[in-house]
Scaffold this motif. Sequence first.
Motif, PDB file in Angstrom:
ATOM      1  N   GLN A 102       2.313  11.643  -2.015  1.00 49.93           N
ATOM      2  CA  GLN A 102       1.633  12.291  -3.138  1.00 49.93           C
ATOM      3  C   GLN A 102       2.597  13.217  -3.886  1.00 49.93           C
ATOM      4  OE1 GLN A 102      -1.998  12.176  -3.493  1.00 49.93           O
ATOM      5  NE2 GLN A 102      -2.146  13.624  -5.182  1.00 49.93           N
ATOM      6  N   LEU A 103       3.338  13.983  -3.111  1.00 51.49           N
ATOM      7  CA  LEU A 103       4.269  14.945  -3.703  1.00 51.49           C
ATOM      8  C   LEU A 103       5.417  14.242  -4.434  1.00 51.49           C
ATOM      9  CD1 LEU A 103       4.862  17.939  -4.008  1.00 51.49           C
ATOM     10  CD2 LEU A 103       6.175  17.856  -1.880  1.00 51.49           C
ATOM     11  N   LEU A 104       5.854  13.131  -3.875  1.00 51.17           N
ATOM     12  CA  LEU A 104       6.894  12.362  -4.553  1.00 51.17           C
ATOM     13  C   LEU A 104       6.423  11.979  -5.955  1.00 51.17           C
ATOM     14  CD1 LEU A 104       8.105   9.992  -1.678  1.00 51.17           C
ATOM     15  CD2 LEU A 104       9.567  11.529  -2.988  1.00 51.17           C
ATOM     16  N   PRO A 164       0.809  -1.223   0.000  1.00 53.54           N
ATOM     17  CA  PRO A 164       0.000   0.000   0.000  1.00 53.54           C
ATOM     18  C   PRO A 164       0.837   1.265   0.000  1.00 53.54           C
ATOM     19  CG  PRO A 164      -0.193  -1.168   2.099  1.00 53.54           C
ATOM     20  CD  PRO A 164       0.603  -2.041   1.188  1.00 53.54           C
ATOM     21  N   PHE A 165       2.104   1.128   0.319  1.00 48.80           N
ATOM     22  CA  PHE A 165       2.994   2.277   0.323  1.00 48.80           C
ATOM     23  C   PHE A 165       2.951   3.031  -1.010  1.00 48.80           C
ATOM     24  CE2 PHE A 165       7.358   3.641  -0.920  1.00 48.80           C
ATOM     25  CZ  PHE A 165       7.406   4.796  -0.159  1.00 48.80           C
ATOM     26  N   TYR A 166       2.768   2.299  -2.095  1.00 48.06           N
ATOM     27  CA  TYR A 166       2.849   2.933  -3.403  1.00 48.06           C
ATOM     28  C   TYR A 166       1.583   3.680  -3.819  1.00 48.06           C
ATOM     29  CZ  TYR A 166       7.021   0.136  -3.760  1.00 48.06           C
ATOM     30  OH  TYR A 166       8.255  -0.406  -3.524  1.00 48.06           O
ATOM     31  N   ALA A 167       0.492   3.422  -3.109  1.00 54.14           N
ATOM     32  CA  ALA A 167      -0.800   3.941  -3.561  1.00 54.14           C
ATOM     33  C   ALA A 167      -0.793   5.458  -3.743  1.00 54.14           C
ATOM     34  CB  ALA A 167      -1.892   3.518  -2.595  1.00 54.14           C
ATOM     35  N   ALA A 168      -0.370   6.173  -2.734  1.00 53.78           N
ATOM     36  CA  ALA A 168      -0.445   7.632  -2.795  1.00 53.78           C
ATOM     37  C   ALA A 168       0.531   8.187  -3.829  1.00 53.78           C
ATOM     38  CB  ALA A 168      -0.156   8.225  -1.425  1.00 53.78           C
ATOM     39  N   ILE A 169       1.673   7.557  -3.952  1.00 54.65           N
ATOM     40  CA  ILE A 169       2.640   7.997  -4.957  1.00 54.65           C
ATOM     41  C   ILE A 169       2.022   7.887  -6.343  1.00 54.65           C
ATOM     42  CG2 ILE A 169       4.855   7.492  -6.026  1.00 54.65           C
ATOM     43  CD1 ILE A 169       5.807   6.448  -3.343  1.00 54.65           C
ATOM     44  N   GLY A 224      -0.398  10.518  -7.075  1.00 55.05           N
ATOM     45  CA  GLY A 224       0.258  11.781  -7.416  1.00 55.05           C
ATOM     46  C   GLY A 224       0.709  11.803  -8.865  1.00 55.05           C
ATOM     47  N   ILE A 225       1.306  10.721  -9.295  1.00 57.36           N
ATOM     48  CA  ILE A 225       1.751  10.628 -10.689  1.00 57.36           C
ATOM     49  C   ILE A 225       0.552  10.764 -11.615  1.00 57.36           C
ATOM     50  CG2 ILE A 225       2.772   9.129 -12.434  1.00 57.36           C
ATOM     51  CD1 ILE A 225       4.315   7.730 -10.155  1.00 57.36           C
ATOM     52  N   ASP A 226      -0.487  10.011 -11.286  1.00 55.33           N
ATOM     53  CA  ASP A 226      -1.653   9.965 -12.153  1.00 55.33           C
ATOM     54  C   ASP A 226      -2.284  11.334 -12.331  1.00 55.33           C
ATOM     55  OD1 ASP A 226      -3.533   7.903 -13.483  1.00 55.33           O
ATOM     56  OD2 ASP A 226      -4.885   9.243 -12.401  1.00 55.33           O
ATOM     57  N   SER A 227      -2.370  12.096 -11.235  1.00 58.67           N
ATOM     58  CA  SER A 227      -3.067  13.375 -11.350  1.00 58.67           C
ATOM     59  C   SER A 227      -2.288  14.331 -12.247  1.00 58.67           C
ATOM     60  CB  SER A 227      -3.307  13.971  -9.965  1.00 58.67           C
ATOM     61  OG  SER A 227      -2.105  14.445  -9.423  1.00 58.67           O
ATOM     62  N   VAL A 228      -0.973  14.344 -12.108  1.00 59.53           N
ATOM     63  CA  VAL A 228      -0.179  15.231 -12.965  1.00 59.53           C
ATOM     64  C   VAL A 228      -0.245  14.771 -14.421  1.00 59.53           C
ATOM     65  CG1 VAL A 228       2.161  15.993 -13.497  1.00 59.53           C
ATOM     66  CG2 VAL A 228       1.370  15.972 -11.140  1.00 59.53           C
ATOM     67  N   ALA A 229      -0.162  13.471 -14.634  1.00 57.10           N
ATOM     68  CA  ALA A 229      -0.209  12.946 -16.000  1.00 57.10           C
ATOM     69  C   ALA A 229      -1.510  13.367 -16.668  1.00 57.10           C
ATOM     70  CB  ALA A 229      -0.084  11.431 -15.983  1.00 57.10           C
ATOM     71  N   ARG A 230      -2.575  13.115 -15.979  1.00 53.83           N
ATOM     72  CA  ARG A 230      -3.916  13.407 -16.473  1.00 53.83           C
ATOM     73  C   ARG A 230      -4.094  14.897 -16.800  1.00 53.83           C
ATOM     74  NH1 ARG A 230      -8.475  10.599 -16.062  1.00 53.83           N
ATOM     75  NH2 ARG A 230      -7.160   8.815 -15.624  1.00 53.83           N
ATOM     76  N   GLN A 231      -3.588  15.733 -15.907  1.00 55.76           N
ATOM     77  CA  GLN A 231      -3.690  17.174 -16.151  1.00 55.76           C
ATOM     78  C   GLN A 231      -2.953  17.598 -17.415  1.00 55.76           C
ATOM     79  OE1 GLN A 231      -2.219  19.263 -12.681  1.00 55.76           O
ATOM     80  NE2 GLN A 231      -3.702  18.170 -11.430  1.00 55.76           N
TER      81      GLN A 231
END
Lengths: 339, 339
Positions: free
Chosen positions: A303-305, A81-86, A89-96
């Motif tokens: 998330q920021l990472l 689960p450690f990777y979930a938030a990371i 974060g990647i997904d939101s920037v990619a999508r934008q």
Amino acid sequence: MSDTVRPREEVSIADVAERAGVSVATVSRVLNGHTNVREATRERVLEAVASSGYRINELARNLRTAESRLLLTMVPDFGNPFYAAIVRGIDSVARQNGYFMLLCDTGADPLRERSYFDLLRGRRADGAICLDPAAVQKALAEESSALPWVACCEFDPAAGVPYVGIDNHLAAGDVVRYLTAKGHRRIALINSGHGYLYGRQRLAGYRDALKDAGIEPNPAWLIELDSLDYDAGERAAAQLAALGDARPTAAFAVSDTLAIGVMNGFRGAGFSVPDDVAVVGFDDIAVAAHVDPPLTTVSQPMQLLGETAAELLLKRLRDPRAEVPGVLLPHRLIERRSA
Amino acid sequence: MSDTVRPREEVSIADVAERAGVSVATVSRVLNGHTNVREATRERVLEAVASSGYRINELARNLRTAESRLLLTMVPDFGNPFYAAIVRGIDSVARQNGYFMLLCDTGADPLRERSYFDLLRGRRADGAICLDPAAVQKALAEESSALPWVACCEFDPAAGVPYVGIDNHLAAGDVVRYLTAKGHRRIALINSGHGYLYGRQRLAGYRDALKDAGIEPNPAWLIELDSLDYDAGERAAAQLAALGDARPTAAFAVSDTLAIGVMNGFRGAGFSVPDDVAVVGFDDIAVAAHVDPPLTTVSQPMQLLGETAAELLLKRLRDPRAEVPGVLLPHRLIERRSA
DNA sequence: CTGAAAGCGCTAACAG
DNA sequence: CTGTTAGCGCTTTCAG
């Protein structure tokens, strides 16, 4: 009726052009939002698109434009689960930025990771973010540093691949200093992750901080595991608990899963946390606040990472020869009740 | 030197052909392992491939062959460890059949799910497996039942989309019967997941089993949440604990995360598990065996669920008009110490 | 503002 | 066994 929304067969841009009584070039123009099309024509085309049930073939478009607008994120273990938030974060920037982000579960296997990189080489993806162990990245960095990818959390500063992560050496030192400030002198380290950079760095941070505090570490306090399982942590605690007089009064586990296992292990051996032994974890995963006692741990700005990794990648995509820096983000010690 | 392994620019199949002194057709033949190529020629081509650093452009190949060999798996929440084993099952079958499997985190958002389905429509993926809530799938099923996808865990039996899952109604009944057999008569249900099929089915199974046991359920024992968080479970337990004489002696939570929260909540209210109140979860996620007390729960054959989903999809891909059935797999009650 | 034509890089007949 | 020739479906000059 020959008009139907249901695409009976594959309808192509040529079919739409014919329907609308224009050329394929014009259809392409309205599809891509070019402005140099008369309004009436545009409407005729749009109408033809709708009535034919046309769907653009992105494969063809991608071949022509030589980009796929797909980004890959490689994680060593989907179940962690450690990777979930990371990833979020990647997904939101990619999508934008108009990219799709797709996940690859490499299982930390160099061969599988390599096969996913082949998607990049074969132009099926535009870029990648890799969360795999530094050791697994190493071979890749040598043969593929020219490919558009960045490393996240795990990286080799010397590899010439852009990266984002935290200062693990400092974070481990912070934990040790927190513990010594509470009076602990016998501090164990439950480490893991062969091939993981964070393991080496946290070990070094632990050692250096002990030395700075004038503590000579007992080798029996250092347990090297090859797993992050709860079970592994439990066994480590049992081992530590059996140390008699040399038993540590505090244990620092390099992941929360391990730390939870450690707490269980000590409890199983008849010790209470934190009274008999303090336990500190790392990562601040969701369950950490919900175990008994709640786990003191180090939180990473996950998330920021992820967002930063995505931004570095996009920068590299926009300008392949740009100097993309390595960046370290701040961590934070979360004090709860286990230590 | 003009020969170098480093592809200075984009080297195409034509470049390789020229280098080897053959036609592009021949290069294509050796690349695709066709046997009708003289050994000497083949070697010359391979040599040219190696020395030029050529990499096939899969985009072009895909356009030509009209397939991408990419499969998509859509999960509503990447952070939920429940999906890990399922995903692994899908991945292994996909891989064995020469497909890449890529993950999409939809956040259970119909719009995002839809955008991933556009990858299918745009021919960038060959098929998809959807783990999203049945309610989210519903719109999709109407507009896209012709697309090559299958539903996993969550599905609408009436949608005409192939599916694989478990019998949630039966499973919930099994839990209730297990509890009544231990003498419990006041059994609470902590349910969740608006829009999830499993929520409706488990609720029905719970009700029917209580009725069969001649128990009139108290409405206060039924708690409907909109989250699977530990916190939500904790709050539900607090609410139940405050019921006084009507307080249940057993609680069945529809997920392990909820169940763990429930245990914490009861403990926080001064009750002991399982002595004062028995707790049963669902899913058997990794941490379930490692909480205190270890959680009694229902395990789903996750790996097999994933493998089966992938196989159904592949069958549909091989023969688009094949009748692909819906399949239900067996579950299992894991007795540990919480109930 | 619109159309004709030239490919993107590859595979697959069809000839020889 | 190998080469020639058409495209896959789209975008993009280049003319008009």
